[in-house]
Scaffold this motif. Sequence first.
Motif, PDB file in Angstrom:
ATOM      1  N   GLU A 273       0.540  -0.861   0.073  1.00 30.96           N
ATOM      2  CA  GLU A 273      -0.264   0.449  -0.140  1.00 30.96           C
ATOM      3  C   GLU A 273       0.906   1.343   0.365  1.00 30.96           C
ATOM      4  O   GLU A 273       1.723   1.271   1.169  1.00 30.96           O
ATOM      5  CB  GLU A 273      -1.089   0.234   1.188  1.00 30.96           C
ATOM      6  CG  GLU A 273      -1.962  -0.505   1.375  1.00 30.96           C
ATOM      7  CD  GLU A 273      -3.028  -0.711   2.309  1.00 30.96           C
ATOM      8  OE1 GLU A 273      -2.340   0.116   3.032  1.00 30.96           O
ATOM      9  OE2 GLU A 273      -3.653  -2.246   2.514  1.00 30.96           O
TER      10      GLU A 273
ATOM     11  N   ARG B  24      -1.869   7.507 -16.274  1.00 34.69           N
ATOM     12  CA  ARG B  24      -2.260   8.286 -14.790  1.00 34.69           C
ATOM     13  C   ARG B  24      -1.760   9.367 -14.784  1.00 34.69           C
ATOM     14  O   ARG B  24      -0.494   9.243 -15.004  1.00 34.69           O
ATOM     15  CB  ARG B  24      -2.236   6.954 -13.788  1.00 34.69           C
ATOM     16  CG  ARG B  24      -3.260   5.925 -14.110  1.00 34.69           C
ATOM     17  CD  ARG B  24      -3.103   4.647 -13.425  1.00 34.69           C
ATOM     18  NE  ARG B  24      -3.435   5.203 -11.475  1.00 34.69           N
ATOM     19  CZ  ARG B  24      -3.154   4.549 -10.989  1.00 34.69           C
ATOM     20  NH1 ARG B  24      -2.890   3.688 -10.555  1.00 34.69           N
ATOM     21  NH2 ARG B  24      -4.125   4.934  -9.345  1.00 34.69           N
TER      22      ARG B  24
ATOM     23  N   ALA C  45      -0.236   8.387  -8.184  1.00 40.60           N
ATOM     24  CA  ALA C  45      -1.756   7.288  -7.384  1.00 40.60           C
ATOM     25  C   ALA C  45      -1.841   8.384  -5.557  1.00 40.60           C
ATOM     26  O   ALA C  45      -1.034   8.327  -5.325  1.00 40.60           O
ATOM     27  CB  ALA C  45      -0.014   5.978  -7.843  1.00 40.60           C
TER      28      ALA C  45
ATOM     29  N   GLU D 259      -3.216   3.171  -1.742  1.00 38.59           N
ATOM     30  CA  GLU D 259      -3.148   2.503  -2.672  1.00 38.59           C
ATOM     31  C   GLU D 259      -2.477   1.227  -2.958  1.00 38.59           C
ATOM     32  O   GLU D 259      -1.759   1.290  -2.829  1.00 38.59           O
ATOM     33  CB  GLU D 259      -3.090   3.277  -4.454  1.00 38.59           C
ATOM     34  CG  GLU D 259      -3.438   2.445  -5.406  1.00 38.59           C
ATOM     35  CD  GLU D 259      -2.977   3.438  -7.281  1.00 38.59           C
ATOM     36  OE1 GLU D 259      -2.846   2.798  -7.818  1.00 38.59           O
ATOM     37  OE2 GLU D 259      -3.471   4.656  -6.799  1.00 38.59           O
ATOM     38  N   THR D 260      -3.007  -0.473  -3.345  1.00 39.86           N
ATOM     39  CA  THR D 260      -1.889  -0.762  -4.067  1.00 39.86           C
ATOM     40  C   THR D 260      -1.986  -0.790  -4.786  1.00 39.86           C
ATOM     41  O   THR D 260      -1.857  -1.074  -6.302  1.00 39.86           O
ATOM     42  CB  THR D 260      -3.291  -2.762  -3.607  1.00 39.86           C
ATOM     43  OG1 THR D 260      -4.064  -2.329  -2.147  1.00 39.86           O
ATOM     44  CG2 THR D 260      -2.460  -3.418  -3.252  1.00 39.86           C
ATOM     45  N   VAL D 261      -0.162  -1.170  -4.884  1.00 37.51           N
ATOM     46  CA  VAL D 261       0.406  -1.306  -6.226  1.00 37.51           C
ATOM     47  C   VAL D 261       1.177  -2.729  -5.915  1.00 37.51           C
ATOM     48  O   VAL D 261       1.160  -3.218  -5.386  1.00 37.51           O
ATOM     49  CB  VAL D 261       1.618  -0.177  -5.991  1.00 37.51           C
ATOM     50  CG1 VAL D 261       0.629   1.415  -6.370  1.00 37.51           C
ATOM     51  CG2 VAL D 261       1.932   0.156  -5.284  1.00 37.51           C
TER      52      VAL D 261
END
Length: 413
Positions: free
Chosen positions: A339, A395, A398, A402-404
């Motif tokens: 995250e 994009r 981010a 946010e899950t990356v």
Amino acid sequence: MDERRRSTAEGVGLAAARERLADHLAPVDRTETLPVSTAVGRTLAAPVVARRPVPGFDQAARDGFAVRAADTEGATERDPATLAVGSEPDAGTAVRVDAGRPLPEGADAVVGLGALATAGTGADLETVDGADLSVTDPVEPGEGVRSTGADVAVEEEVLAAGDRIGPSDPGLCTAVGRTRVEVRQRPTVGIVPVGGGLVGGDPGPGEVVETDGTTVAEFVERAGGKVVLRDPVEPDPHALRPAVERDLTKDLLVTVGGTGRGESDRIVDAIADLGDVLADGVALDPAGTTALSVVRERPVVSIPGDPVAAFVATTRVVVPAAARLADREAPEPRTVAAELGEPVESESGVESIVPVELDDGEGEEGATPTASPVADEPLSTLARADGWVAVGADRERAAAGETVSVERWEATV
């Protein structure tokens, strides 16, 4: 302007840049013959065909007794077949044999120890010649036997052209009588660091130790290339031109540094005088000043000299190019889900690659780690980064939480 951070929106998109370069990359078709023990990881140029069978003789597939199968026909627990233990498998005789050992001549099956019961005096299964054995389960001809060539027959293809030789393959090749194999040569890659005051050894006043070339070389080797790492070259046209021309004998030339907009950043101009520039700038941050060229039919990739930008350009552009020349899949990093601890900003139309540190929190099993961007300190950033987060060109941001997917290139073998 900082060569990593100048606007890259006008640069060629990363996918398009790779395609332009790929048009000038063809897998190397030169071959060489090597001892198979030194060829692990290489790509076969010709199939490996067995010169001898495996196994090379009829052998017992299990511990037990070699027999004539006909002597056990009709055996049951109530009416076992009684065989004498001897040294030769004559009619009505069993011979002790261990798995992997040659099947005695005259025998055609092996009775496993589980199908035997001692008879007469109760002697154990290691009994001497002359004792009797009771066979309770009949065997068929060939049962318990690995026949000659059961694994590999003579003239059978055991490895195909195009296969990569794995760690266990030298043993296989040796077993079938092939101790040397024909493989594709590794593509040659010249790496030329460019910059004023760069040195390969201990620096003097005003000098800087060149490190980017070593990083590029490591990744090129992982991708299957054979590297020639040159000494740093001063950014002077009279030095740059011969430095480029010297390595046009290689399958790929990579220059490191001198791609920015400063007065000493002249590598792209020097290359343009010799050939065609396919892309002067790529929509990639950092590493937006990466340039792609072709000189006398040789592809040239010019990447920034900043360590972080050089790392990004290497993994995104140089590695796929070297892998294509080696006719193999490009190495991929290990990834871990995390995250974002804070938002990551990007530029529209630009793929951004952000170094991050991972925090496992309390270390609870199964917990999702937190990824936080690493403060920008060019060389130490590489050492402090646990991984890299990519923000796509479609994009601009981010968000925190946010899950990356975090790329962990340094964990890739």
